[in-house]
Scaffold this motif. Structure first.
Motif, mmCIF file in Angstrom:
data_model
loop_
_atom_site.group_PDB
_atom_site.id
_atom_site.type_symbol
_atom_site.label_atom_id
_atom_site.label_comp_id
_atom_site.label_asym_id
_atom_site.label_seq_id
_atom_site.Cartn_x
_atom_site.Cartn_y
_atom_site.Cartn_z
ATOM 1 N N VAL A 1 5.367 6.528 1.413
ATOM 2 C CA VAL A 1 4.667 7.267 2.455
ATOM 3 C C VAL A 1 4.595 6.357 3.677
ATOM 4 C CG1 VAL A 1 2.548 8.473 3.064
ATOM 5 C CG2 VAL A 1 3.338 8.471 0.686
ATOM 6 N N ILE A 2 5.159 6.804 4.808
ATOM 7 C CA ILE A 2 5.296 5.974 6.000
ATOM 8 C C ILE A 2 4.629 6.671 7.183
ATOM 9 C CG2 ILE A 2 6.955 4.809 7.522
ATOM 10 C CD1 ILE A 2 9.010 5.299 5.118
ATOM 11 N N VAL B 1 3.948 4.917 -3.877
ATOM 12 C CA VAL B 1 3.247 5.654 -4.933
ATOM 13 C C VAL B 1 4.258 5.976 -6.030
ATOM 14 C CG1 VAL B 1 1.979 7.751 -5.503
ATOM 15 C CG2 VAL B 1 1.659 6.678 -3.269
ATOM 16 N N HIS B 2 3.917 5.637 -7.276
ATOM 17 C CA HIS B 2 4.765 5.973 -8.415
ATOM 18 C C HIS B 2 4.156 7.210 -9.085
ATOM 19 C CE1 HIS B 2 6.845 2.166 -7.950
ATOM 20 N NE2 HIS B 2 5.648 1.592 -7.834
ATOM 21 N N ALA B 3 4.905 8.316 -9.078
ATOM 22 C CA ALA B 3 4.408 9.567 -9.664
ATOM 23 C C ALA B 3 5.574 10.428 -10.115
ATOM 24 C CB ALA B 3 3.564 10.339 -8.640
ATOM 25 N N ASP B 4 5.371 11.180 -11.179
ATOM 26 C CA ASP B 4 6.361 12.136 -11.687
ATOM 27 C C ASP B 4 7.734 11.509 -11.933
ATOM 28 O OD1 ASP B 4 4.334 13.991 -11.398
ATOM 29 O OD2 ASP B 4 5.088 14.789 -9.498
ATOM 30 N N THR C 1 -1.410 12.290 -5.810
ATOM 31 C CA THR C 1 -1.513 10.880 -5.412
ATOM 32 C C THR C 1 -0.750 10.608 -4.115
ATOM 33 O OG1 THR C 1 0.317 10.356 -6.904
ATOM 34 C CG2 THR C 1 -1.911 9.977 -7.736
ATOM 35 N N VAL C 2 0.359 11.312 -3.909
ATOM 36 C CA VAL C 2 1.131 11.168 -2.670
ATOM 37 C C VAL C 2 0.340 11.774 -1.512
ATOM 38 C CG1 VAL C 2 3.271 11.805 -1.479
ATOM 39 C CG2 VAL C 2 3.327 11.119 -3.886
ATOM 40 N N ASP D 1 13.992 5.968 -8.753
ATOM 41 C CA ASP D 1 13.619 4.842 -9.610
ATOM 42 C C ASP D 1 12.096 4.742 -9.706
ATOM 43 O OD1 ASP D 1 13.145 2.391 -10.806
ATOM 44 O OD2 ASP D 1 14.668 1.339 -9.642
ATOM 45 N N ALA D 2 11.539 4.951 -10.882
ATOM 46 C CA ALA D 2 10.087 4.921 -11.074
ATOM 47 C C ALA D 2 9.508 3.514 -10.941
ATOM 48 C CB ALA D 2 9.727 5.500 -12.435
#
Length: 142
Positions: A76-77, A67-70, A50-51, A132-133
């Motif tokens: 992402v910039i 993006v919230h993952a793992d 997803t990232v 922090d998710a």
């Protein structure tokens, strides 16, 4: 004249000591000043799928995506297209603004005036990981 240039480049290449690491500006981890002792980091590939998808979208258009993952939050910039190589993004500071709030201060580093640059269109990007998710993130680019 052209042969002199090639000779000069060859001499410069041979003057680099063997076994010394050679570095090319690339989206790599950089030092981040943290205003609170939490584990923030800039990350490089491999990324979660997803990232990676978000990176492909932000690379050319610029801006940022969260993006919230793992169990983490990835920011992402990108700044969009640049005319040459030598441009990069540096995360200068990460501020915690609340229980799940963060502000990431990013600086675009431009190539030095008069420096040799690769003649290729580039798309500077940066990926920052927050532990922090549920992070709510603002990004400032200067």
């Amino acid at each position: 004249m052209l042969h002199a240039l090639y000779s000069l480049l060859l001499a410069a290449a041979l003057s680099i000591p063997a076994g010394q690491p050679f570095s090319i500006d690339h989206p790599t981890p950089s030092a981040v000043s943290v205003e609170r002792a939490d584990a923030f980091e800039t990350v490089s590939a491999p990324y979660p799928p997803t990232v990676r998808d978000a990176l492909n979208q932000v690379r050319k258009s610029g801006g940022h995506t969260v993006v919230h993952a793992d169990g983490k939050t990835y920011v992402v910039i990108g700044v969009g297209q640049r005319p040459t190589g030598g441009y990069r993004l540096v995360a200068e500071r990460v501020q915690r603004t609340g229980a799940h709030g963060f502000v990431i201060h990013v600086r675009e580093q431009k190539p030095a005036a008069g420096a040799m640059k690769t003649q290729v269109i580039s798309y500077p990007t940066l990926v920052v990981s927050l532990p922090d998710a549920q992070a709510q993130v603002q990004v400032t680019i200067s």
